[in-house]
Design a protein around this motif. Structure first.
Motif, mmCIF file in Angstrom:
data_model
loop_
_atom_site.group_PDB
_atom_site.id
_atom_site.type_symbol
_atom_site.label_atom_id
_atom_site.label_comp_id
_atom_site.label_asym_id
_atom_site.label_seq_id
_atom_site.Cartn_x
_atom_site.Cartn_y
_atom_site.Cartn_z
ATOM 1 N N PRO A 209 30.713 39.786 44.399
ATOM 2 C CA PRO A 209 31.601 40.762 45.044
ATOM 3 C C PRO A 209 32.988 40.209 45.371
ATOM 4 O O PRO A 209 33.633 40.661 46.299
ATOM 5 N N ASN A 210 33.429 39.216 44.606
ATOM 6 C CA ASN A 210 34.757 38.663 44.861
ATOM 7 C C ASN A 210 35.835 39.643 44.408
ATOM 8 O O ASN A 210 35.706 40.295 43.394
ATOM 9 N N PHE A 211 36.874 39.744 45.198
ATOM 10 C CA PHE A 211 37.970 40.628 44.853
ATOM 11 C C PHE A 211 39.134 39.769 44.378
ATOM 12 O O PHE A 211 39.557 38.852 45.083
ATOM 13 N N LEU A 212 39.617 40.069 43.205
ATOM 14 C CA LEU A 212 40.693 39.283 42.616
ATOM 15 C C LEU A 212 42.028 39.671 43.238
ATOM 16 O O LEU A 212 42.296 40.838 43.485
ATOM 17 N N LYS A 213 42.869 38.668 43.444
ATOM 18 C CA LYS A 213 44.226 38.901 43.925
ATOM 19 C C LYS A 213 45.126 39.137 42.715
ATOM 20 O O LYS A 213 44.788 38.724 41.599
ATOM 21 N N PRO A 214 46.287 39.760 42.901
ATOM 22 C CA PRO A 214 47.196 39.989 41.777
ATOM 23 C C PRO A 214 47.421 38.706 40.978
ATOM 24 O O PRO A 214 47.662 37.640 41.551
ATOM 25 N N GLY A 215 47.295 38.828 39.661
ATOM 26 C CA GLY A 215 47.511 37.690 38.773
ATOM 27 C C GLY A 215 46.260 36.874 38.491
ATOM 28 O O GLY A 215 46.297 35.942 37.701
ATOM 29 N N GLN A 216 45.127 37.222 39.120
ATOM 30 C CA GLN A 216 43.890 36.466 38.903
ATOM 31 C C GLN A 216 42.978 37.167 37.905
ATOM 32 O O GLN A 216 43.056 38.389 37.709
ATOM 33 N N TYR A 217 42.084 36.362 37.314
ATOM 34 C CA TYR A 217 41.058 36.908 36.431
ATOM 35 C C TYR A 217 39.849 35.993 36.446
ATOM 36 O O TYR A 217 39.927 34.849 36.909
ATOM 37 N N VAL A 218 38.723 36.509 35.973
ATOM 38 C CA VAL A 218 37.507 35.730 35.772
ATOM 39 C C VAL A 218 37.065 35.937 34.327
ATOM 40 O O VAL A 218 37.278 36.996 33.745
ATOM 41 N N LEU B 147 49.183 46.636 25.869
ATOM 42 C CA LEU B 147 48.667 45.644 26.799
ATOM 43 C C LEU B 147 49.463 44.385 26.507
ATOM 44 O O LEU B 147 49.609 44.016 25.329
ATOM 45 N N HIS B 148 50.000 43.727 27.534
ATOM 46 C CA HIS B 148 50.765 42.502 27.305
ATOM 47 C C HIS B 148 50.899 41.710 28.604
ATOM 48 O O HIS B 148 50.669 42.239 29.693
ATOM 49 N N ALA B 149 51.276 40.462 28.486
ATOM 50 C CA ALA B 149 51.507 39.621 29.661
ATOM 51 C C ALA B 149 52.752 40.123 30.385
ATOM 52 O O ALA B 149 53.719 40.563 29.747
ATOM 53 N N GLY B 150 52.699 40.068 31.717
ATOM 54 C CA GLY B 150 53.853 40.494 32.487
ATOM 55 C C GLY B 150 53.607 40.402 33.976
ATOM 56 O O GLY B 150 52.517 40.036 34.425
ATOM 57 N N ALA C 272 47.788 34.093 31.267
ATOM 58 C CA ALA C 272 46.661 33.348 30.689
ATOM 59 C C ALA C 272 45.570 34.295 30.208
ATOM 60 O O ALA C 272 44.953 34.064 29.156
ATOM 61 N N PHE C 273 45.334 35.377 30.948
ATOM 62 C CA PHE C 273 44.338 36.366 30.526
ATOM 63 C C PHE C 273 44.802 37.083 29.260
ATOM 64 O O PHE C 273 44.023 37.279 28.327
#
Length: 165
Positions: A35-44, A126-129, A146-147
C-alpha cells in the motif's frame, strides 16, 4: 479488445473499458507492491518474465498513475502528469504509433520529449518530463525519466495503451 496499431478507440465503450482497467490497476499495484503511495517522480518496477504475456500500459488520469503489465501480471507503476484543464489527455484505448528516443514538439516551442511514444495522430504521447504530481501537460502523459526509458525499452509499435478517466 485491443486497438489496432493505426486506430485509437475513443468510443464510450472503449473509454469505459479503459476506466475499468485503470481501477483494476490500482488494486493490482497494491497487491504486488504493497500500500505504498508513490510521490511525484517515483516508480516501482519488478522482474516479470516476457513469457507472462504481451505488454500493455494502463494510465489512470484520476490517480495520475501509469501501470505496465505483461499479460495479466503487473510489472511496474509510476506517477505521471497528464493534460491540464483545457488541454485534457484523451481517454480510450490507443496503441503506440511511433517511438523515438528523442523528439521535439512541433507544437510547443520545440519542447524536448525524451523516450517519446506517440499514441494518436495529433501528437499526444507518453514521454519523459516534469512530474509535479498533478495534471500540467498540454495533453501528453509525462513520465519520470528513468521510468520512461525503461518503458520505452519494453514496448513495441502497436503496444496497447489504455487511458481511463
Amino acid at each position: 479488445m485491443a486497438a489496432s496499431p493505426a486506430l485509437a478507440l475513443e468510443t464510450p465503450e472503449a473509454q469505459l473499458e479503459a476506466a475499468d482497467a485503470a481501477s483494476q490497476a490500482r488494486l493490482d499495484m497494491m497487491e504486488a507492491f504493497g500500500p505504498n503511495f508513490l510521490k511525484p517522480g517515483q516508480y516501482v518496477w519488478r522482474d516479470v518474465p516476457a513469457s507472462a504475456g504481451a505488454e500493455r500500459v494502463v494510465v489512470s488520469l484520476a490517480d495520475q498513475m501509469a501501470y505496465l503489465y505483461r499479460g495479466d501480471t503487473i510489472v511496474a507503476a509510476s506517477t505521471i502528469s497528464s493534460g491540464k484543464a483545457g488541454k485534457d489527455t484523451p481517454t480510450g484505448i490507443f496503441s503506440v504509433l511511433d517511438k523515438r528516443p528523442m523528439y521535439r514538439s512541433k507544437k510547443y516551442d520545440n519542447a524536448p520529449m525524451p523516450w517519446m511514444q506517440r499514441i494518436d495522430q495529433y501528437g499526444i504521447a507518453l514521454h519523459a518530463g516534469y512530474n509535479p504530481g498533478q495534471p500540467a501537460s498540454h495533453g501528453c502523459v509525462r513520465l519520470p525519466s528513468a521510468f520512461a526509458k525503461k518503458l520505452y525499452s519494453v514496448t513495441d509499435l502497436g503496444t496497447p495503451i489504455y487511458i481511463g478517466a
